[in-house]
Design a protein around this motif. Structure first.
Motif, PDB file in Angstrom:
ATOM      1  N   TYR A  17       0.824  -1.210   0.000  1.00  0.00           N
ATOM      2  CA  TYR A  17       0.000   0.000   0.000  1.00  0.00           C
ATOM      3  C   TYR A  17       0.858   1.260   0.000  1.00  0.00           C
ATOM      4  N   GLY A  18       1.991   1.230   0.692  1.00  0.00           N
ATOM      5  CA  GLY A  18       2.892   2.373   0.646  1.00  0.00           C
ATOM      6  C   GLY A  18       3.366   2.664  -0.761  1.00  0.00           C
ATOM      7  N   GLN A  19       3.691   1.605  -1.498  1.00  0.00           N
ATOM      8  CA  GLN A  19       4.130   1.792  -2.881  1.00  0.00           C
ATOM      9  C   GLN A  19       2.975   2.285  -3.771  1.00  0.00           C
ATOM     10  N   ARG A  20       1.764   1.855  -3.474  1.00  0.00           N
ATOM     11  CA  ARG A  20       0.606   2.346  -4.237  1.00  0.00           C
ATOM     12  C   ARG A  20       0.423   3.856  -4.030  1.00  0.00           C
ATOM     13  N   LEU A  21       0.659   4.305  -2.796  1.00  0.00           N
ATOM     14  CA  LEU A  21       0.538   5.730  -2.520  1.00  0.00           C
ATOM     15  C   LEU A  21       1.639   6.526  -3.218  1.00  0.00           C
ATOM     16  N   VAL A  22       2.841   5.986  -3.219  1.00  0.00           N
ATOM     17  CA  VAL A  22       3.958   6.682  -3.868  1.00  0.00           C
ATOM     18  C   VAL A  22       3.740   6.777  -5.379  1.00  0.00           C
ATOM     19  N   HIS A  23       3.353   5.663  -5.990  1.00  0.00           N
ATOM     20  CA  HIS A  23       3.275   5.586  -7.452  1.00  0.00           C
ATOM     21  C   HIS A  23       1.865   5.822  -7.990  1.00  0.00           C
ATOM     22  N   ALA A  42       3.822  -6.850  -7.628  1.00  0.00           N
ATOM     23  CA  ALA A  42       3.702  -8.049  -8.463  1.00  0.00           C
ATOM     24  C   ALA A  42       4.807  -8.039  -9.517  1.00  0.00           C
ATOM     25  N   HIS A  43       5.273  -9.211  -9.907  1.00  0.00           N
ATOM     26  CA  HIS A  43       6.401  -9.281 -10.830  1.00  0.00           C
ATOM     27  C   HIS A  43       6.038  -8.850 -12.242  1.00  0.00           C
ATOM     28  N   GLU A  44       4.867  -9.248 -12.720  1.00  0.00           N
ATOM     29  CA  GLU A  44       4.480  -8.916 -14.086  1.00  0.00           C
ATOM     30  C   GLU A  44       2.981  -9.120 -14.243  1.00  0.00           C
ATOM     31  N   THR A  45       2.466  -8.800 -15.390  1.00  0.00           N
ATOM     32  CA  THR A  45       1.028  -8.875 -15.648  1.00  0.00           C
ATOM     33  C   THR A  45       0.479 -10.259 -15.307  1.00  0.00           C
ATOM     34  N   GLY A  46      -0.596 -10.273 -14.555  1.00  0.00           N
ATOM     35  CA  GLY A  46      -1.270 -11.530 -14.239  1.00  0.00           C
ATOM     36  C   GLY A  46      -0.740 -12.234 -13.011  1.00  0.00           C
ATOM     37  N   TRP A  47       0.367 -11.771 -12.445  1.00  0.00           N
ATOM     38  CA  TRP A  47       0.925 -12.409 -11.248  1.00  0.00           C
ATOM     39  C   TRP A  47       0.166 -11.962 -10.013  1.00  0.00           C
ATOM     40  N   SER A  48       0.178 -12.806  -9.006  1.00  0.00           N
ATOM     41  CA  SER A  48      -0.435 -12.485  -7.725  1.00  0.00           C
ATOM     42  C   SER A  48       0.482 -11.561  -6.930  1.00  0.00           C
ATOM     43  N   THR A  49      -0.054 -10.423  -6.507  1.00  0.00           N
ATOM     44  CA  THR A  49       0.730  -9.505  -5.681  1.00  0.00           C
ATOM     45  C   THR A  49       1.035 -10.127  -4.323  1.00  0.00           C
ATOM     46  N   GLY A  50       0.045 -10.778  -3.733  1.00  0.00           N
ATOM     47  CA  GLY A  50       0.260 -11.412  -2.442  1.00  0.00           C
ATOM     48  C   GLY A  50       1.326 -12.478  -2.486  1.00  0.00           C
TER      49      GLY A  50
END
Length: 456
Positions: free
Chosen positions: A340-346, A353-361
């Motif tokens: 969530y911190g990175q979501r706020l920054v960016h 997540a590593h790439e499209t379709g990957w699980s963030t968790g």
């Protein structure tokens, strides 16, 4: 802790180094995994569970700070930040005895296990008696932490801290730091004592921890080199902007830049926080192989800032998570807040997540498992010969309904949190059932008694 052989565990879903497996039978012998068989059938004697994960390492803890959790949330007359928080912490440790340390650490370690952590890196700097004098056993406070690990059952990588100075340029220590400060010769004896006490644990490890570039000089780092061989090395660095500014004023270099130029930093090192790095430092740290020790809850609580995670990971950097000040002890919350911190920054979503379709968790969990175990000097993942350190999730939890595979981790980290943790095994011994540690009542009672003495 005494390991108890378990005949077998059976998981409908189990996260292994190669990914998710179904219908997995795990046998345990003398604390280690003996066999893992996927696509199996349960036997009558199996302990059956829905979902299993490898236990998460907690790579950075100051256990005693659990005692002031929630007591520093009132602003003072001046600017309120890390440095004002530190004054509260100094006043708290003035009265602490080894018995108090054990009582508080046992509670913190118990809560770590209940939250999904199975090993802790204890960054330990409270070495001396209340008047600053040495105990008869130089490592008496270390022994208290070992006793807390034995009582709770958590795995321990003990990181005794070298603390020499109060600021950059080898400034003399302050009177209030007397319980922390030690000479290089005394530190070597402290490590010997820590080795002796930790040897009681089945897989205990002792590492080396120069506190920070504020608290150790270049000469001190050189003097530590012989002790570092074959051990994990942890250091606080670049946590606060004042620290960066003071380092530049002293040396003309930023902290991470200075360290990488003056020490043989490699994958045995963990740089804790490393919050405020330039782009050049970020790339150089990733290339060094050092693990970033990230503590999102504490970093948020102290107003530290955001680690440059996206650039660091893109450059091949590795990281783990820690509970640091233990203001809140929750594996899922640490990982959620990191994302969530990175979501706020960016100003975006699913940053880690590593790439499209990957699980963030799954990306967060597996990366923190890899980096955290490396930082604490142990192997990663569930495989034959590895310690049977396993966390089960309660598939009856409503937030995990109709989930499988990576969706289980996503729902655990971003929705259910620690309320979904059911059982925790450490070296095959079940320490947590139904989310509750088996020694909770006893440990909590002793913790309360300690705080009654420590908090007027």
């Amino acid at each position: 802790m005494r390991s108890t052989p378990v005949s077998s565990l059976f998981f409908d879903h189990l996260l292994l180094p190669g990914g998710w497996a179904r219908d997995v039978r795990v046998t345990v012998s003398d604390g280690a995994i003996a066999t893992i068989e996927a696509d199996s059938r349960p036997a009558a004697q199996d302990q059956r569970h829905g979902c299993g994960l490898p236990g998460m390492p907690n790579l950075h803890s100051h256990a005693f700070q659990r005692g002031i959790a929630g007591l520093t949330e009132k602003p003072g007359a001046g600017e309120d930040n890390f440095w004002s928080w530190r004054e509260h912490m100094y006043r708290f440790v003035d009265r602490m005895t080894p018995a108090d340390m054990q009582a508080i650490a046992a509670l913190a370690y118990m809560e770590m296990l209940e939250g999904g952590f199975t090993r802790v890196g204890e960054f330990h700097y409270l070495h001396h008696d209340r008047d600053g004098g040495h105990y008869g056993d130089t490592a008496e406070m270390s022994a208290a932490l070992v006793a807390a690990a034995e009582e709770s059952g958590i795995g321990l990588t003990l990181l005794p801290v070298l603390y020499r100075h109060s600021g950059f340029g080898a400034q003399p220590p302050q009177d209030r730091q007397a319980r922390f400060v030690t000479s290089l010769d005394d530190y070597a004896r402290l490590i010997e004592g820590a080795d002796r006490h930790v040897a009681r644990l089945p897989d205990g490890i002792v590492g080396i921890a120069p506190h920070s570039l504020r608290a150790v000089s270049a000469r001190d780092l050189d003097g530590l080199a012989p002790l570092m061989a074959g051990r994990p090395v942890h250091i606080h660095i670049a946590e606060q902007m004042k620290e960066v500014e003071d380092c530049i004023a002293w040396s003309g270099r930023r902290p991470v830049e200075w360290l990488l130029d003056h020490a043989d930093v490699d994958n045995s090192w963990c740089l804790v926080h490393a919050t405020h790095m330039s782009e050049t430092e970020t790339m150089a740290m990733a290339r060094s192989g050092a693990i970033a020790g990230l503590c999102p809850i504490t970093e948020a609580n102290l107003g530290d800032g955001f680690f440059p995670a996206r650039a660091f990971i893109a450059a091949g950097g590795r990281y783990g998570i820690g509970s640091d000040s233990n203001v809140s002890i929750d594996c899922a919350e640490e990982l959620r807040l990191l994302e969530y911190g990175q979501r706020l920054v960016h100003r975006g979503r699913n940053i880690m997540a590593h790439e499209t379709g990957w699980s963030t968790g799954a990306a967060l969990y597996c990366a923190a498992l890899d980096g955290g175990t490396a930082a604490l000097g142990v192997g990663s993942g569930l495989s034959a010969g590895a310690p049977a350190d396993i966390v089960s999730l309660d598939l009856d939890h409503p937030t995990l309904a109709c989930r499988s595979g990576d969706a289980l981790i996503d729902s655990f980290l971003f929705a259910a949190g620690r309320s979904a943790v059911d059982c925790v095994w450490r070296r095959g011994e079940k320490l947590v059932s139904g989310g509750r540690h088996r020694a909770r009542e006893r440990v909590t009672k002793r913790y309360r008694a300690a705080l009654e003495r420590l908090i007027p």
